[in-house]
Design a protein around this motif. Structure first.
Motif, PDB file in Angstrom:
ATOM      1  N   TYR C  47       0.862  -1.192   0.000  1.00 14.82           N
ATOM      2  CA  TYR C  47       0.000   0.000   0.000  1.00 14.82           C
ATOM      3  C   TYR C  47       0.895   1.239   0.000  1.00 14.82           C
ATOM      4  O   TYR C  47       1.870   1.297   0.742  1.00 14.82           O
ATOM      5  CB  TYR C  47      -0.868  -0.043   1.258  1.00 14.82           C
ATOM      6  CG  TYR C  47      -1.982   0.979   1.337  1.00 14.82           C
ATOM      7  CD1 TYR C  47      -3.183   0.787   0.659  1.00 14.82           C
ATOM      8  CD2 TYR C  47      -1.846   2.111   2.123  1.00 14.82           C
ATOM      9  CE1 TYR C  47      -4.224   1.707   0.759  1.00 14.82           C
ATOM     10  CE2 TYR C  47      -2.877   3.038   2.236  1.00 14.82           C
ATOM     11  CZ  TYR C  47      -4.061   2.839   1.546  1.00 14.82           C
ATOM     12  OH  TYR C  47      -5.072   3.756   1.654  1.00 14.82           O
ATOM     13  N   ASN C  74      -3.236   1.204  -5.076  1.00 14.93           N
ATOM     14  CA  ASN C  74      -3.651   0.669  -3.770  1.00 14.93           C
ATOM     15  C   ASN C  74      -4.775  -0.349  -3.918  1.00 14.93           C
ATOM     16  O   ASN C  74      -5.681  -0.421  -3.109  1.00 14.93           O
ATOM     17  CB  ASN C  74      -4.092   1.823  -2.856  1.00 14.93           C
ATOM     18  CG  ASN C  74      -2.923   2.673  -2.412  1.00 14.93           C
ATOM     19  OD1 ASN C  74      -1.765   2.271  -2.511  1.00 14.93           O
ATOM     20  ND2 ASN C  74      -3.204   3.867  -1.911  1.00 14.93           N
ATOM     21  N   GLU C 160      -8.949   4.148   9.656  1.00 17.48           N
ATOM     22  CA  GLU C 160      -8.002   5.256   9.545  1.00 17.48           C
ATOM     23  C   GLU C 160      -7.207   5.195   8.234  1.00 17.48           C
ATOM     24  O   GLU C 160      -6.624   6.180   7.808  1.00 17.48           O
ATOM     25  CB  GLU C 160      -7.075   5.294  10.765  1.00 17.48           C
ATOM     26  CG  GLU C 160      -6.084   4.151  10.884  1.00 17.48           C
ATOM     27  CD  GLU C 160      -6.750   2.828  11.318  1.00 17.48           C
ATOM     28  OE1 GLU C 160      -6.047   1.821  11.345  1.00 17.48           O
ATOM     29  OE2 GLU C 160      -7.984   2.812  11.604  1.00 17.48           O
ATOM     30  N   VAL C 161      -7.224   4.040   7.601  1.00 21.82           N
ATOM     31  CA  VAL C 161      -6.471   3.897   6.353  1.00 21.82           C
ATOM     32  C   VAL C 161      -7.273   4.433   5.165  1.00 21.82           C
ATOM     33  O   VAL C 161      -6.747   5.155   4.319  1.00 21.82           O
ATOM     34  CB  VAL C 161      -6.093   2.425   6.113  1.00 21.82           C
ATOM     35  CG1 VAL C 161      -5.435   2.246   4.749  1.00 21.82           C
ATOM     36  CG2 VAL C 161      -5.166   1.934   7.224  1.00 21.82           C
ATOM     37  N   ALA C 162      -8.533   4.074   5.102  1.00 18.54           N
ATOM     38  CA  ALA C 162      -9.341   4.458   3.930  1.00 18.54           C
ATOM     39  C   ALA C 162     -10.817   4.352   4.276  1.00 18.54           C
ATOM     40  O   ALA C 162     -11.195   3.752   5.285  1.00 18.54           O
ATOM     41  CB  ALA C 162      -9.007   3.547   2.748  1.00 18.54           C
ATOM     42  N   ASN C 163     -11.634   4.924   3.394  1.00 11.62           N
ATOM     43  CA  ASN C 163     -13.078   4.932   3.657  1.00 11.62           C
ATOM     44  C   ASN C 163     -13.758   3.680   3.102  1.00 11.62           C
ATOM     45  O   ASN C 163     -13.142   2.864   2.408  1.00 11.62           O
ATOM     46  CB  ASN C 163     -13.701   6.221   3.108  1.00 11.62           C
ATOM     47  CG  ASN C 163     -13.598   6.324   1.588  1.00 11.62           C
ATOM     48  OD1 ASN C 163     -13.228   5.376   0.912  1.00 11.62           O
ATOM     49  ND2 ASN C 163     -13.907   7.496   1.062  1.00 11.62           N
ATOM     50  N   ASP C 165     -15.968   3.357   0.759  1.00 10.45           N
ATOM     51  CA  ASP C 165     -16.011   3.283  -0.709  1.00 10.45           C
ATOM     52  C   ASP C 165     -14.735   2.676  -1.281  1.00 10.45           C
ATOM     53  O   ASP C 165     -14.785   1.954  -2.279  1.00 10.45           O
ATOM     54  CB  ASP C 165     -16.238   4.681  -1.303  1.00 10.45           C
ATOM     55  CG  ASP C 165     -17.683   5.107  -1.189  1.00 10.45           C
ATOM     56  OD1 ASP C 165     -18.539   4.469  -1.810  1.00 10.45           O
ATOM     57  OD2 ASP C 165     -17.947   6.071  -0.448  1.00 10.45           O
ATOM     58  N   TYR C 166     -13.623   3.012  -0.664  1.00 11.82           N
ATOM     59  CA  TYR C 166     -12.362   2.431  -1.114  1.00 11.82           C
ATOM     60  C   TYR C 166     -12.380   0.912  -0.959  1.00 11.82           C
ATOM     61  O   TYR C 166     -12.034   0.175  -1.897  1.00 11.82           O
ATOM     62  CB  TYR C 166     -11.190   3.036  -0.327  1.00 11.82           C
ATOM     63  CG  TYR C 166      -9.925   2.238  -0.440  1.00 11.82           C
ATOM     64  CD1 TYR C 166      -9.097   2.344  -1.544  1.00 11.82           C
ATOM     65  CD2 TYR C 166      -9.572   1.324   0.555  1.00 11.82           C
ATOM     66  CE1 TYR C 166      -7.946   1.588  -1.664  1.00 11.82           C
ATOM     67  CE2 TYR C 166      -8.420   0.563   0.449  1.00 11.82           C
ATOM     68  CZ  TYR C 166      -7.613   0.699  -0.663  1.00 11.82           C
ATOM     69  OH  TYR C 166      -6.478  -0.050  -0.766  1.00 11.82           O
ATOM     70  N   ARG C 168     -14.924  -1.084  -0.620  1.00 12.49           N
ATOM     71  CA  ARG C 168     -15.938  -1.676  -1.497  1.00 12.49           C
ATOM     72  C   ARG C 168     -15.423  -1.736  -2.940  1.00 12.49           C
ATOM     73  O   ARG C 168     -15.576  -2.745  -3.644  1.00 12.49           O
ATOM     74  CB  ARG C 168     -17.220  -0.836  -1.421  1.00 12.49           C
ATOM     75  CG  ARG C 168     -18.342  -1.356  -2.297  1.00 12.49           C
ATOM     76  CD  ARG C 168     -19.585  -0.483  -2.171  1.00 12.49           C
ATOM     77  NE  ARG C 168     -20.583  -0.845  -3.156  1.00 12.49           N
ATOM     78  CZ  ARG C 168     -20.596  -0.389  -4.417  1.00 12.49           C
ATOM     79  NH1 ARG C 168     -19.671   0.451  -4.839  1.00 12.49           N
ATOM     80  NH2 ARG C 168     -21.531  -0.794  -5.261  1.00 12.49           N
TER      81      ARG C 168
END
Lengths: 256, 256, 256, 256
Positions: C47, C74, C160-163, C165-166, C168
Motif C-alpha cells: 500500500y 492501492n 483510519e487507512v481508507a473509507n 467506498d475504497y 468496497r
C-alpha cells in the motif's frame, strides 16, 4: 521525497544527456518547510557507473538536503581533449547553474557539497578544488588518485583498465599532467599561492582497498602542504559496504 | 505499443548505459500476433541527439516491426581510439545480440534494417557495411559523409563543429582514414573483393541540405563501384520535416 | 543486469500504464547463459508503493531469474468494481502473457513465483491461488490479510487507512466478501473441492508486526484445511529490515 | 529544453505516483532568461492516456512557458468517492503547489493556464473553475462534457465505455451529479453567485467529432449564463490532427 530523471541538452557535452536529482520536497513526512534555499550534495559515481546507481535514500530526509547525480561516463570528471568531453564544466558549472536556477537550490558554498566514490572520489576532490567558491565541502571515498600513474604513461602503453588513448583523452597529455590543472595537487598549490580559501575536505578509504596507498599519498601531500582535512581509514575493501557506512559519516559531517 | 527504457552494463562502453525500444506487442489494437520473430529497425540519432529524440510512433503498428534506439553520443557510431569508445561494437554487435536474445527479435538480415539521419545516416551506412550478415537493409537520410574532410585534417585543426582531437578520437588518425575501415568506401571495396553480399541501400537527402554534395559524392561512388542502391533527392533542408517524410518511405521500402 | 521501465497500453486497466523488469541478461558478469527460458518472480509492492520501490538487486544474479514489478496502486491486486480497476487480471494474466511473449520468460508454474509484502503479501497469496496453473510458488511477507475486517464493514464506515467506498471498490460488496473469490480462503476451498494443485506457500511475519495476528489466523486456516505451507515468524516489525531478510529466504526457497 | 520525469509520494492519491514537466530552461538556444517566474501550462491527457503521451515540444520555446503533465488515469480529474481517488486535488492543489515551490514557476493566475483534450478538456474546464484563483485561462479541446449523460445513469447501467460503478466512483452518485460540484455548470453558477472572477475560456471542437453536440451544449450554457468565452469549431474528428492544430491556437491565446 521526489526523484527527478532529467533529460536536457548539455552545452558542455554538446549533446542531449541526463542526470538525476532527489529532493525531500513532497508532503509525505509532514516535514516543516526548510528555511531558505535547500542545501545540495553533488554525488559522483565511480568508473563504469552512472547517475542513480547508488543513492543514499534515507539521508536527504534526515538532514534536509537535495542530491544531484550527474552521469559522467568514465571521464574522471575532467575536461578531456575532445570537444564535448567537458565533464568538469558539466558538473562544476553547468549542472550547478541548472539546479540552482531550476530548483532554487542553495547558491553559496557553505550549503553546497560534493562527494563521490572511487573515480567519483577523485572527481569530488578535483571538482571541489577547481571551483572552491562553489563547493564548500568535499567528501572523497576510496578515491582513484591515479594521476601519478597516468603521468608516467608513454604512448602505446596503458593498463588493464584502459589504454593510453583513454587516459590521454581524460587527463590530457600524460607528460604534462603533473603540472596540469587536472592534477588536484596543482590546484591545491595554486589556491594556496592565490590565497584562496580551500574547501573543507573529508577523505576515507578502506584499509584493504587496492587504492589505499594512493589515498595515503594524497593524505601525506595535504599534510605536507598544511591543508586541514579529515582523513579516515577503516576496515573495508572497495565496495558498497564501505561506501554505505562512509556516505553517512560524510553527510553528517557536511550537513549535520 | 510498448515502449522500453533500458539500463544495463555495456561491455563495449565499459559502463552502464541506456537505450530505448518500441515494440508493437501490446494488445491495444487487436492485431494478429505476427508469424515468427519480429522484424527490427535500428534507428540512429544525429549529432547532439540521443535515443528517443525522434520516434516514428505510427510505423511499427503499420508494418509490424520493432525499433531499437541506441544512444551513441557524438561518436559517429565508430569504434574510437579510447577504451570504452566502442560504439560500432555497441550497435552492430552488443545491442543486436541483446535484443535478439532478450526480446526474441528476428535473427536474420532480411528482417533486420538500420537507418538514421545526419550523423546517424553515416552510422547506418557504416554499421550496415561493417556487419553485412546482420543488417540486410540500410536507410541513410541526410547523411554526414564527412570522412573525406576529416581525412584532410591536420593536428591542431578542426572546424566549427569540433576540434581535431574529437575527430581523431572518433575516426582514428585522420591521415589513415581513407584506407581505414572507418571509411564506408573502404568497407564497400573490401566486401566486393571478398564477394560478400552488400546490404540493400536507400539514400535520401534534401536539395537544400548543407550535406547535399557529400551525399551526391557517395551516390557517385556507389555508382562507380557498381553497387545497386536507391538514391533520392527531394525539396528540403536538414530538418525533421524532411526526415519525417523519408523515414516513412524508408520503412515502407524495408518492410512494406 | 538490465533494468527495464516499460510503458504500454493495458487492456485490463483500459489505459496506458507502466511496470518494471529486471533481468540478469547482460554480459557484465560473464555468467553462462541459462539453460532454457529464465525463471520469473512477480514482486508485488505494498500500500502506497509502486514498481521499483524495493528491488533486491543482488538476487537475480545469484539465482538466475527475472523480476517483474507491476504498479498496482492501492488495489490489493484485486479486480475492483469499476471498469478498468482489474488489477488481478493485470498481474495474473496480462503481465504474465506480456513478459512470457516479449522476454521469452519461463512459461510453466515450476519456474514462476509470486511474492510481495504487506498489501503485496495479500496480493501474492490471492493472485497465486487465483492462477494456480500459472504460479507454482507463493511468498507472502507481513501480509495484509484484512479481508475479515473488510467483510464486517458497513456503508459509511471505514477506518483510519481508507473509507468504505475504497474497500468496497477494491474488495467488492463487503457483505459478500467472505464467500467471494476476493477472499483467498474461498479460493483455497474451491481448489481443494476441484482437486486442483495448490501452489507451494511460504509465509513470514515479524512478531512485532501490527499484522501478526492476521498472519497467524491465515496460518491456522491453512493448517485446518490441511494445506501444506511454510510458516515463519521472526523478530521484526513492518519494515524493510524484515523484508530484506525474508525476500532472501523466499527466493532461496523458490529458486535455490 | 529540459524534460523531467518525477516520482514522488502523493498525499492526494495516498501513494507514489509520477508526472512529467517540460521547461525551456537549458542553454541550448541561447534564449534570454525570462523576466520573473516562468508561466505554466497544466496539460491534461484524455481517457486511456497518461503524462507525456502528447507533448507540443515546439511551443515552450516559442512562448517561454513550462508544461506540467499529470497522470490522472481515467479519473475525469475529479475527486472520486474512494480514499486516494482525489485527482481534482492532485492537479488543482498538490501539483500546483509542488511545481511552484520546486521549480519556482509563476504563482499568479495570469501566468497559469490549464488545457486538455477529450477527458482532459472536461478536466481543464472543471479544474479551472474549481480553482479560479489558481488558473487564469482554460483551454478545452474536444471536451468530454458527458456529465448530463452520467447524471441519467441508474445502478447496473453503464455504457460501452465503462460500467456504472466506474462513473459513480469518478463523478459521485449520478442522481446527485447535476447539483454537485463535479458538474462544471454548478461551479459556474456558484462563481457568479459569489461574484468570483471566472477564468478566461477557449473551447474548440471538430465538427465531425462524436462529442460535438456536448461541446455545443456547453457553449450554449455559457452564452445563456453570460460567461464570456471563445468558442471555435473547425473541420476535424476526435484525433491528434485536430489537437495539434488547436493546442497551437490555445497556447498563442494564453501566452502569445
Amino acid at each position: 521525497m521526489a526523484y527527478f530523471r532529467i533529460e536536457y541538452y548539455s552545452k558542455a557535452l554538446r549533446r542531449e544527456t541526463s542526470f538525476e536529482v532527489m529532493i525531500p520536497c513532497d508532503p509525505r513526512e509532514g516535514m516543516p518547510a526548510p528555511e531558505g534555499p535547500m542545501r545540495t550534495l553533488f554525488l559522483l559515481h565511480g568508473y563504469t557507473g552512472k547517475a542513480g546507481n547508488y543513492v543514499p535514500f534515507d539521508l536527504p530526509y534526515k538532514y534536509n538536503f537535495a542530491i544531484v547525480m550527474p552521469s559522467a561516463e568514465n571521464s574522471f570528471y575532467l575536461n578531456g581533449l575532445s570537444t564535448g568531453h567537458a565533464f568538469q564544466t558539466l558538473v562544476g558549472e553547468e549542472l550547478v547553474e541548472f539546479v540552482r536556477k531550476t530548483f532554487g537550490l542553495a547558491g553559496d558554498p557553505t550549503n553546497t557539497g560534493i562527494a563521490g566514490l572511487s573515480m567519483g572520489g577523485f572527481g569530488a576532490l578535483h571538482t571541489g578544488l577547481a571551483y572552491p567558491r562553489t563547493f564548500g565541502k568535499i567528501g572523497a571515498m576510496s578515491s582513484a588518485f591515479i594521476h601519478h600513474e597516468v603521468a608516467q604513461m608513454k604512448p602505446g602503453q596503458g593498463n588493464e583498465v584502459a589504454n593510453y588513448d583513454y587516459y590521454r583523452e581524460c587527463f590530457g597529455e600524460p607528460a604534462l599532467l603533473e603540472e596540469s590543472d587536472n592534477n588536484p595537487e596543482t590546484l591545491i598549490r595554486k589556491l594556496k599561492a592565490a590565497g584562496e580559501k580551500i574547501p573543507e575536505i573529508y577523505m576515507a578509504c578502506g584499509t584493504e582497498d587496492f587504492l589505499i596507498e594512493n589515498n595515503r599519498a594524497m593524505h601525506r601531500f595535504l599534510e605536507a602542504e598544511g591543508v586541514p582535512h579529515e582523513y579516515h581509514e577503516g576496515p573495508g575493501i572497495h565496495d558498497m559496504v564501505f561506501w554505505t557506512e562512509y556516505i553517512q559519516k560524510i553527510v553528517r559531517w557536511m550537513f549535520g
